[in-house]
Design a protein around this motif. Structure first.
Motif, PDB file in Angstrom:
ATOM      1  N   LYS A  33     -50.170   7.137 -36.469  1.00  0.00           N
ATOM      2  CA  LYS A  33     -50.324   8.357 -37.265  1.00  0.00           C
ATOM      3  C   LYS A  33     -51.745   8.913 -37.183  1.00  0.00           C
ATOM      4  CE  LYS A  33     -46.616   7.112 -40.486  1.00  0.00           C
ATOM      5  NZ  LYS A  33     -46.213   6.901 -41.898  1.00  0.00           N
ATOM      6  N   GLN A  34     -52.303   8.831 -36.008  1.00  0.00           N
ATOM      7  CA  GLN A  34     -53.645   9.355 -35.781  1.00  0.00           C
ATOM      8  C   GLN A  34     -53.623  10.880 -35.851  1.00  0.00           C
ATOM      9  OE1 GLN A  34     -55.260   7.779 -32.171  1.00  0.00           O
ATOM     10  NE2 GLN A  34     -56.949   9.254 -32.065  1.00  0.00           N
ATOM     11  N   PRO A  35     -54.490  11.497 -36.632  1.00  0.00           N
ATOM     12  CA  PRO A  35     -54.456  12.965 -36.748  1.00  0.00           C
ATOM     13  C   PRO A  35     -54.931  13.653 -35.476  1.00  0.00           C
ATOM     14  CG  PRO A  35     -56.355  12.075 -37.904  1.00  0.00           C
ATOM     15  CD  PRO A  35     -55.538  10.894 -37.473  1.00  0.00           C
ATOM     16  N   ALA A  36     -54.338  14.798 -35.186  1.00  0.00           N
ATOM     17  CA  ALA A  36     -54.764  15.574 -34.028  1.00  0.00           C
ATOM     18  C   ALA A  36     -56.095  16.238 -34.315  1.00  0.00           C
ATOM     19  CB  ALA A  36     -53.714  16.628 -33.696  1.00  0.00           C
ATOM     20  N   LEU A  37     -56.940  16.308 -33.295  1.00  0.00           N
ATOM     21  CA  LEU A  37     -58.236  16.967 -33.410  1.00  0.00           C
ATOM     22  C   LEU A  37     -58.181  18.395 -32.887  1.00  0.00           C
ATOM     23  CD1 LEU A  37     -60.552  14.062 -32.150  1.00  0.00           C
ATOM     24  CD2 LEU A  37     -60.013  14.682 -34.511  1.00  0.00           C
ATOM     25  N   LEU A  80     -43.760  12.916 -18.106  1.00  0.00           N
ATOM     26  CA  LEU A  80     -43.030  14.048 -18.654  1.00  0.00           C
ATOM     27  C   LEU A  80     -43.735  14.518 -19.914  1.00  0.00           C
ATOM     28  CD1 LEU A  80     -40.606  11.676 -17.881  1.00  0.00           C
ATOM     29  CD2 LEU A  80     -39.300  13.801 -17.968  1.00  0.00           C
ATOM     30  N   ALA A  81     -43.768  15.821 -20.107  1.00  0.00           N
ATOM     31  CA  ALA A  81     -44.325  16.386 -21.334  1.00  0.00           C
ATOM     32  C   ALA A  81     -43.732  17.766 -21.537  1.00  0.00           C
ATOM     33  CB  ALA A  81     -45.847  16.462 -21.264  1.00  0.00           C
ATOM     34  N   SER A  82     -43.752  18.215 -22.776  1.00  0.00           N
ATOM     35  CA  SER A  82     -43.305  19.578 -23.048  1.00  0.00           C
ATOM     36  C   SER A  82     -44.309  20.549 -22.443  1.00  0.00           C
ATOM     37  CB  SER A  82     -43.187  19.808 -24.553  1.00  0.00           C
ATOM     38  OG  SER A  82     -44.475  19.789 -25.155  1.00  0.00           O
ATOM     39  N   ALA A  83     -43.855  21.776 -22.200  1.00  0.00           N
ATOM     40  CA  ALA A  83     -44.767  22.797 -21.672  1.00  0.00           C
ATOM     41  C   ALA A  83     -45.939  23.007 -22.622  1.00  0.00           C
ATOM     42  CB  ALA A  83     -44.008  24.104 -21.445  1.00  0.00           C
ATOM     43  N   ARG A  84     -45.685  22.938 -23.917  1.00  0.00           N
ATOM     44  CA  ARG A  84     -46.772  23.075 -24.892  1.00  0.00           C
ATOM     45  C   ARG A  84     -47.776  21.925 -24.766  1.00  0.00           C
ATOM     46  NH1 ARG A  84     -44.618  25.260 -30.782  1.00  0.00           N
ATOM     47  NH2 ARG A  84     -43.980  27.375 -30.095  1.00  0.00           N
ATOM     48  N   ASP A  85     -47.288  20.721 -24.518  1.00  0.00           N
ATOM     49  CA  ASP A  85     -48.214  19.597 -24.389  1.00  0.00           C
ATOM     50  C   ASP A  85     -49.006  19.673 -23.091  1.00  0.00           C
ATOM     51  OD1 ASP A  85     -47.720  18.577 -26.849  1.00  0.00           O
ATOM     52  OD2 ASP A  85     -46.500  16.881 -26.184  1.00  0.00           O
ATOM     53  N   TRP A  86     -48.385  20.136 -22.006  1.00  0.00           N
ATOM     54  CA  TRP A  86     -49.166  20.380 -20.791  1.00  0.00           C
ATOM     55  C   TRP A  86     -50.246  21.415 -21.084  1.00  0.00           C
ATOM     56  CZ3 TRP A  86     -49.093  16.959 -17.171  1.00  0.00           C
ATOM     57  CH2 TRP A  86     -47.916  16.275 -16.823  1.00  0.00           C
ATOM     58  N   PRO A 145     -49.182  -3.906 -20.097  1.00  0.00           N
ATOM     59  CA  PRO A 145     -48.639  -2.543 -20.077  1.00  0.00           C
ATOM     60  C   PRO A 145     -48.826  -1.802 -21.393  1.00  0.00           C
ATOM     61  CG  PRO A 145     -47.118  -4.045 -19.001  1.00  0.00           C
ATOM     62  CD  PRO A 145     -48.192  -4.895 -19.605  1.00  0.00           C
ATOM     63  N   ALA A 146     -48.576  -2.497 -22.503  1.00  0.00           N
ATOM     64  CA  ALA A 146     -48.717  -1.864 -23.815  1.00  0.00           C
ATOM     65  C   ALA A 146     -50.159  -1.444 -24.080  1.00  0.00           C
ATOM     66  CB  ALA A 146     -48.227  -2.804 -24.914  1.00  0.00           C
ATOM     67  N   ASP A 147     -51.121  -2.185 -23.545  1.00  0.00           N
ATOM     68  CA  ASP A 147     -52.532  -1.836 -23.730  1.00  0.00           C
ATOM     69  C   ASP A 147     -52.834  -0.485 -23.095  1.00  0.00           C
ATOM     70  OD1 ASP A 147     -53.017  -4.295 -24.995  1.00  0.00           O
ATOM     71  OD2 ASP A 147     -53.510  -5.274 -23.091  1.00  0.00           O
ATOM     72  N   ALA A 148     -52.321  -0.265 -21.892  1.00  0.00           N
ATOM     73  CA  ALA A 148     -52.561   1.001 -21.194  1.00  0.00           C
ATOM     74  C   ALA A 148     -51.894   2.160 -21.930  1.00  0.00           C
ATOM     75  CB  ALA A 148     -52.056   0.913 -19.761  1.00  0.00           C
ATOM     76  N   LEU A 149     -50.663   1.964 -22.391  1.00  0.00           N
ATOM     77  CA  LEU A 149     -49.964   3.015 -23.124  1.00  0.00           C
ATOM     78  C   LEU A 149     -50.674   3.323 -24.438  1.00  0.00           C
ATOM     79  CD1 LEU A 149     -46.270   1.871 -22.560  1.00  0.00           C
ATOM     80  CD2 LEU A 149     -47.443   3.774 -21.433  1.00  0.00           C
ATOM     81  N   ARG A 150     -51.133   2.290 -25.119  1.00  0.00           N
ATOM     82  CA  ARG A 150     -51.848   2.491 -26.386  1.00  0.00           C
ATOM     83  C   ARG A 150     -53.153   3.244 -26.147  1.00  0.00           C
ATOM     84  NH1 ARG A 150     -52.223  -2.355 -27.461  1.00  0.00           N
ATOM     85  NH2 ARG A 150     -50.324  -2.562 -28.690  1.00  0.00           N
ATOM     86  N   LEU A 157     -56.288  10.060 -25.742  1.00  0.00           N
ATOM     87  CA  LEU A 157     -56.034  11.372 -25.158  1.00  0.00           C
ATOM     88  C   LEU A 157     -54.908  12.122 -25.862  1.00  0.00           C
ATOM     89  CD1 LEU A 157     -56.780  13.377 -22.890  1.00  0.00           C
ATOM     90  CD2 LEU A 157     -55.032  12.275 -21.471  1.00  0.00           C
ATOM     91  N   PHE A 158     -53.728  11.547 -25.903  1.00  0.00           N
ATOM     92  CA  PHE A 158     -52.569  12.286 -26.413  1.00  0.00           C
ATOM     93  C   PHE A 158     -52.691  12.607 -27.899  1.00  0.00           C
ATOM     94  CE2 PHE A 158     -49.997   9.927 -22.937  1.00  0.00           C
ATOM     95  CZ  PHE A 158     -50.483  10.792 -21.986  1.00  0.00           C
ATOM     96  N   ALA A 159     -53.016  11.624 -28.723  1.00  0.00           N
ATOM     97  CA  ALA A 159     -53.102  11.864 -30.164  1.00  0.00           C
ATOM     98  C   ALA A 159     -54.191  12.867 -30.523  1.00  0.00           C
ATOM     99  CB  ALA A 159     -53.312  10.536 -30.902  1.00  0.00           C
ATOM    100  N   PRO A 160     -55.395  12.767 -29.968  1.00  0.00           N
ATOM    101  CA  PRO A 160     -56.410  13.783 -30.304  1.00  0.00           C
ATOM    102  C   PRO A 160     -55.993  15.205 -29.943  1.00  0.00           C
ATOM    103  CG  PRO A 160     -57.453  11.873 -29.282  1.00  0.00           C
ATOM    104  CD  PRO A 160     -55.970  11.673 -29.157  1.00  0.00           C
ATOM    105  N   LEU A 161     -55.159  15.351 -28.906  1.00  0.00           N
ATOM    106  CA  LEU A 161     -54.721  16.681 -28.490  1.00  0.00           C
ATOM    107  C   LEU A 161     -53.431  17.120 -29.180  1.00  0.00           C
ATOM    108  CD1 LEU A 161     -55.406  16.602 -24.635  1.00  0.00           C
ATOM    109  CD2 LEU A 161     -56.914  17.305 -26.505  1.00  0.00           C
ATOM    110  N   GLY A 162     -52.826  16.238 -29.972  1.00  0.00           N
ATOM    111  CA  GLY A 162     -51.560  16.574 -30.615  1.00  0.00           C
ATOM    112  C   GLY A 162     -50.385  16.563 -29.663  1.00  0.00           C
TER     113      GLY A 162
END
Length: 475
Positions: A122-126, A347-353, A310-315, A321-326
């Motif tokens: 639940k890291q907030p987006a920056l 894979l990502a949504s167009a908005r996330d790209w 593997p989980a370390d890399a995903l985390r 990167l992903f959480a700070p950008l929402g």
């Protein structure tokens, strides 16, 4: 063409490949062909939620010569087991398996490494929010016309098959549109746009002091000083100048199945180690050759630097990167060994790209916090010598005097534009001088260059955004 003639043609194709390249590589052709189809279908059925028949038709139609093989393929989508199996006359069979939160992985008969999906923190987006939950209508007639043109199909092939477009100005969406069955939260394959994400993650590791751009890359197989691969640097991997002999990844056609880099991707359990075992074709730093092996090795470096599992890399990717950008509608897919398939499987949504593009428009800063090292955006978009397509360190660029840069500028792209690019029509384009980010996803042939309509899209959007700005200023 009759079925008998097609069988003869298929057999002749594989036989000729064997004569030209050796029986071992020819034997990989069915595995590579079925592997690509199985993996793509699995991702876009179980992650994207697309119709398999439509997805198969659009994908293969965008790849010249693919019909010589795909007509002979049988595929099965098992929604209970959540897998896709593709076979080619019994001489090649591939199976891709879906796992919740992890996407799809090609399974080659020995099972898949178990991966524990990291729990959300639940890291907030920056990054400030780019739009509300509803679809953003085009905010000017010019933008509406630009999207109309981008989604319109020509009378004759090649067809564009645009799936999603998002246009952002100064951090807010000013226009977006989606094809039937696709929406703001639909995750779509970026193919080689994944490389730009890996470049960003590499930059974060550099900022944290866990990787260095220069000096020997910390790959165990290369640590002997007498090994000529010992000299390979992270910078050379990012720029495709490492010299590793795996062929080329520039093409998306029938002929490309013969490249060893595709054997690595569609027939190997541990893709990065396959790349790391390959010999050199050229001395590190002396020649440019674009292939996926470079970024699979970078994914291995990321996994090691993040903790080894593997989980370390995903985390790490989510936290840094992903959480700070929402970016919440995103999936990083793995190979059998559990390493991120960092060359083309995000894979990502167009908005996330678009959120990724906004980070680069903001010079690597989100919400006042520096995510990428200072100067990393400039480094990423700086031209690589002898890269005729115009490419930097994980992003394509219009800087420099490459053929590709000159060609794009001549077709109306601003000189300062740089972009993430994936095969058959995927783009995240950053234009700092216009404060624009343009995302386009679809299924279009790579050739001719005008087939995907992106030259028109960029010109139209830039003109419309300028006009909108003039009107706002007049008011």
């Amino acid at each position: 063409m009759t079925r008998r003639r097609k069988i003869v043609l298929l057999s002749t194709t594989i036989a000729c490949a064997g004569l030209a390249l050796g029986a071992a590589r020819a034997r990989d052709v069915p595995k590579v062909a079925t592997g690509f189809i199985a993996d793509t279908l699995c991702s876009e059925v179980f992650v994207s939620g697309l119709d398999p028949m439509r997805d198969l038709a659009e994908t293969t139609d965008a790849m010249p010569g693919a019909g010589l093989l795909t007509w002979a393929m049988d595929f099965q989508v098992d929604r209970t087991r959540k897998d896709v199996t593709v076979s080619l006359f019994g001489i090649g069979r591939s199976r891709a398996v879906y796992r919740e939160g992890l996407g799809c992985t090609l399974e080659h008969g020995q099972g898949i490494v178990d991966v524990a999906l990291p729990p959300g923190d639940k890291q907030p987006a920056l990054l400030p929010e780019i739009a509300g939950p509803g679809l953003v209508a085009s905010q000017s007639e010019g933008l509406s016309a630009a999207l109309d043109r981008a989604f319109a199909e020509p009378v004759h092939p090649p067809y564009r098959r645009t799936r999603a477009i998002v246009v952002m100005k100064a951090g807010r969406i000013i226009a977006e549109r989606y094809a039937d069955g696709v929406g703001p939260e639909t995750q779509l394959l970026g193919f080689s746009m994944t490389k730009s994400v890996m470049s960003a993650l590499t930059g974060i590791l550099v900022r944290q002091g866990k990787l260095k751009l220069d000096g020997p890359a910390p790959i165990a197989a290369w640590q002997n000083p007498d090994d000529p691969r010992h000299a390979i640097t992270v910078d050379q991997l990012l720029r495709h100048t490492a010299g590793i002999a795996l062929g080329s990844s520039l093409q998306a056609s029938l002929g490309s199945v013969l490249e060893p880099v595709n054997t690595m991707k569609y027939a190997e359990d541990d893709m990065a180690r396959f790349a790391e075992r390959a010999p050199l074709a050229t001395a590190p730093g002396t020649a440019w050759n674009y292939h996926d092996g470079n970024f699979l090795i970078l994914a291995h470096l990321l996994r090691n630097a993040a903790g080894g599992k593997p989980a370390d890399a995903l985390r790490f990717a989510r936290r840094e990167l992903f959480a700070p950008l929402g970016m919440v509608n995103v999936t990083l897919q793995l190979d059998v060994s559990g390493t991120i398939e960092g060359s083309g499987e995000m894979l990502a949504s167009a908005r996330d790209w678009a959120r990724l593009g906004q980070l680069y428009l903001n010079d690597g800063v989100a919400g006042g916090k520096r995510i990428l090292p200072e100067g990393w955006v400039s480094y990423s978009s700086s031209p690589t010598p002898n890269a005729w397509v115009g490419i930097g360190a994980g992003f394509w660029t219009n800087q420099g005097d490459s053929f590709g840069a000159k060609f794009r500028v001549a077709h109306g792209w601003p000189r300062d534009a740089f972009f993430a690019k994936g095969t058959i029509g995927q783009y995240t384009i950053v234009i700092p001088s216009e404060r624009l980010v343009i995302v386009r996803l679809g299924r279009s042939p790579n050739w001719p260059p005008e087939a995907d309509g992106v030259f028109d899209l960029v010109r139209d959007v830039v003109a419309a955004a300028r006009e909108k700005g003039k009107m706002a200023g007049a008011n």
